[in-house]
Design a protein around this motif. Sequence first.
Motif, PDB file in Angstrom:
ATOM      1  N   GLU A  50       0.842  -1.185   0.000  1.00  0.00           N
ATOM      2  CA  GLU A  50       0.000   0.000   0.000  1.00  0.00           C
ATOM      3  C   GLU A  50       0.883   1.242   0.000  1.00  0.00           C
ATOM      4  OE1 GLU A  50      -3.469   1.801   2.882  1.00  0.00           O
ATOM      5  OE2 GLU A  50      -3.161  -0.344   2.793  1.00  0.00           O
ATOM      6  N   ARG A  99      -7.080  -1.635  -5.012  1.00  0.00           N
ATOM      7  CA  ARG A  99      -7.815  -0.393  -4.748  1.00  0.00           C
ATOM      8  C   ARG A  99      -6.958   0.779  -5.200  1.00  0.00           C
ATOM      9  NH1 ARG A  99     -12.103  -2.842  -3.700  1.00  0.00           N
ATOM     10  NH2 ARG A  99     -12.736  -3.450  -1.626  1.00  0.00           N
ATOM     11  N   CYS A 100      -7.617   1.832  -5.675  1.00  0.00           N
ATOM     12  CA  CYS A 100      -6.894   3.015  -6.124  1.00  0.00           C
ATOM     13  C   CYS A 100      -7.791   4.243  -5.952  1.00  0.00           C
ATOM     14  CB  CYS A 100      -6.491   2.857  -7.591  1.00  0.00           C
ATOM     15  SG  CYS A 100      -5.576   4.262  -8.240  1.00  0.00           S
ATOM     16  N   HIS A 101      -7.220   5.319  -5.472  1.00  0.00           N
ATOM     17  CA  HIS A 101      -7.951   6.585  -5.375  1.00  0.00           C
ATOM     18  C   HIS A 101      -7.044   7.674  -5.936  1.00  0.00           C
ATOM     19  CE1 HIS A 101     -10.548   9.760  -3.913  1.00  0.00           C
ATOM     20  NE2 HIS A 101      -9.468  10.353  -3.420  1.00  0.00           N
TER      21      HIS A 101
END
Length: 122
Positions: free
Chosen positions: A54, A80-82
């Motif tokens: 992460e 997951r990616c933001h």
Amino acid sequence: MVAGDVNARVWIRIRECEQSLALIDQILDSLPAGDTVTTIESGAGPGEGLDPTEGLGLAEAFRGDVLVWLRLDGDRRVARCHLRDASWFQWPLLEAAIEGNIVADFPLCNKSFNCSYSGHDS
């Protein structure tokens, strides 16, 4: 023609690029010694201290900060990616600025904020 407004602006841009490259050289010369790349082993999970799967990145763009948060799964694929650029915060301000204005004012208001349509601010 060897002079003129366009020619002068081109030379200003060339000088700006030269200054930018000189700054990059100075920054690279002042970096501390050490690795710049770290290999993440397949199947790596939470370990001692930080989780190697992460990460968070923050960079300054001309509109403001660009943030990326990314989490990898056990096979080092994106789980997951933001992504967030500075326009993320500016779009609601544009909405407030144009409220009550005539439609013909929209292009001027829109260009005043210069928000990124695609969300990519590089």
